[in-house]
Design an enzyme around this catalytic site. Structure first.
Site, mmCIF file in Angstrom:
data_model
loop_
_atom_site.group_PDB
_atom_site.id
_atom_site.type_symbol
_atom_site.label_atom_id
_atom_site.label_comp_id
_atom_site.label_asym_id
_atom_site.label_seq_id
_atom_site.Cartn_x
_atom_site.Cartn_y
_atom_site.Cartn_z
ATOM 1 N N HIS A 136 4.690 0.313 -0.071
ATOM 2 C CA HIS A 136 5.529 -0.471 0.840
ATOM 3 C C HIS A 136 4.729 -1.614 1.453
ATOM 4 O O HIS A 136 3.503 -1.619 1.448
ATOM 5 C CB HIS A 136 6.152 0.418 1.924
ATOM 6 C CG HIS A 136 5.146 1.142 2.768
ATOM 7 N ND1 HIS A 136 4.464 2.256 2.334
ATOM 8 C CD2 HIS A 136 4.708 0.908 4.028
ATOM 9 C CE1 HIS A 136 3.653 2.680 3.285
ATOM 10 N NE2 HIS A 136 3.772 1.879 4.326
ATOM 11 N N HIS A 189 0.825 -1.207 0.000
ATOM 12 C CA HIS A 189 0.000 0.000 0.000
ATOM 13 C C HIS A 189 0.860 1.258 0.000
ATOM 14 O O HIS A 189 2.066 1.229 0.233
ATOM 15 C CB HIS A 189 -0.891 0.037 1.248
ATOM 16 C CG HIS A 189 -0.105 0.225 2.514
ATOM 17 N ND1 HIS A 189 0.720 -0.745 3.039
ATOM 18 C CD2 HIS A 189 0.013 1.285 3.346
ATOM 19 C CE1 HIS A 189 1.287 -0.307 4.143
ATOM 20 N NE2 HIS A 189 0.888 0.932 4.348
ATOM 21 N N ASP A 240 0.269 5.030 2.069
ATOM 22 C CA ASP A 240 -0.488 5.311 3.292
ATOM 23 C C ASP A 240 -1.771 6.124 3.055
ATOM 24 O O ASP A 240 -1.753 7.150 2.356
ATOM 25 C CB ASP A 240 0.414 6.034 4.302
ATOM 26 C CG ASP A 240 1.507 5.099 4.819
ATOM 27 O OD1 ASP A 240 1.211 3.914 5.040
ATOM 28 O OD2 ASP A 240 2.659 5.554 4.959
ATOM 29 N N ARG A 275 5.644 6.295 13.977
ATOM 30 C CA ARG A 275 5.598 6.892 12.634
ATOM 31 C C ARG A 275 4.970 8.274 12.680
ATOM 32 O O ARG A 275 3.940 8.470 13.342
ATOM 33 C CB ARG A 275 4.782 6.000 11.698
ATOM 34 C CG ARG A 275 4.979 6.331 10.238
ATOM 35 C CD ARG A 275 4.091 5.478 9.361
ATOM 36 N NE ARG A 275 2.847 6.157 9.076
ATOM 37 C CZ ARG A 275 1.791 5.587 8.495
ATOM 38 N NH1 ARG A 275 1.821 4.323 8.148
ATOM 39 N NH2 ARG A 275 0.703 6.284 8.247
HETATM 40 C C1 SIN Z 1 3.550 1.054 7.723
HETATM 41 O O1 SIN Z 1 3.691 2.234 8.062
HETATM 42 O O2 SIN Z 1 2.810 0.721 6.814
HETATM 43 C C2 SIN Z 1 4.328 0.000 8.487
HETATM 44 C C3 SIN Z 1 5.681 -0.182 7.905
HETATM 45 C C4 SIN Z 1 6.548 -1.075 8.735
HETATM 46 O O3 SIN Z 1 6.139 -1.496 9.815
HETATM 47 O O4 SIN Z 1 7.667 -1.364 8.322
#
Ligand code: SIN
Length: 276
Positions: A252, A105, A107, A267
């Protein structure tokens, strides 16, 4: 818009692959950035789509301050850390039944103005390894389609929904509304001017104007195409590592290959604009 090569003076930039990803060294992100440092990091981010830093000892406030240099911080429509609404905690342990980001995806594309980028700081990694994150270039995904397919997709739009992703996280008795947005399938990046694919497995539910079976078949073809190995990089976290990815041209996926071990990070997400 062609990005000019830059001679970096305040940081060192080492590409992970020719297509996507670079590691940045020579900087302490706990300190406020000078204008030159900001300019160089921004340039590396635009050139390499996702940039990585190692051994960063930063507080939650310093993390937010770094994010704010790149824009106003985004507040997630559903997931927020107590006392810090701009922070999403990324955590998994022996009690987890799912993790954030396991499906490819970009974000929060269900937002009308999806985030520009996200900055993840991981402080706890699984004891026996694992928990890597994979990143894929949506510029290359678009460039590698045939010309007739690019022409077919240009100008088409798709619906992105949050309900099926976040609905399971609401508390009993809650009846929340989840974001829904319609975005172009081919998006032009506001800084680089490059075109990239902008549909993803997590949030995109259908292509506007097509029958369901046509939409499903086309989306599946695009998802498989976007996940090809030659347009990706893979990042191995250590405590204190940071990744800053551009949601406008990167997808990602977080690997959950370490259950029941613990992985923890925070994050910060930066507000973006309406895809065009
Ligand atoms: C995410 O923000 O989608 C998670 C990415 C991760 O945990 O590496």
């Amino acid at each position: 818009m062609k990005q000019e090569a830059m001679k970096y003076e305040t940081i060192q930039v080492t590409p992970l692959t020719p297509t996507i990803g670079a590691e940045i060294t020579g900087i302490d992100l706990a300190q406020p950035l000078s204008d030159q440092q900001f300019h160089e990091i921004h340039h590396a981010f635009t050139q390499h789509l996702v940039i990585f830093f190692r051994e960063q000892k930063i507080t939650t406030e310093q993390h937010k301050a770094f994010g704010r240099r790149f824009g106003e911080l985004h507040i997630h429509p559903v997931v927020q850390m107590d006392g810090h609404p701009e922070i999403i905690e990324i955590k998994a342990d022996e009690n987890s039944t799912w993790i954030a980001g396991e499906v490819w995806h970009s974000d929060v594309t269900c937002d009308k103005e999806p985030p520009l980028g996200s900055i993840l700081h991981i402080t706890k990694v699984p004891e026996n390894g694992g928990g890597d994150t994979l990143f894929s270039s949506m510029y290359r995904a678009y460039d590698m389609l045939s010309e007739p397919m690019r022409a077919f997709l240009d100008g088409k739009t798709a619906i992105h929904e949050g309900a099926h992703v976040y609905g399971g996280r609401q508390k009993r008795g809650e009846n929340r509304e989840y974001p829904v947005a319609e975005h172009p399938i081919v998006r032009t990046h506001p800084v680089s001017g490059r075109k990239g694919l902008f549909v993803n497995r997590n949030f995109t539910t259908r292509i506007s104007g097509l029958n369901k079976n046509e939409s499903d078949a086309l989306l599946n073809m695009l998802y498989q195409h976007m996940e090809r190995d030659d347009i990706k990089c893979r990042f191995k976290w250590r405590p204190g590592s940071m990744a800053f990815w551009d949601n406008r041209c990167v997808q990602h996926q977080a690997m959950w290959d370490y259950f029941p071990q613990t992985r923890y990070g925070q994050r910060v997400t930066i507000k973006g604009d309406k895809p065009v």
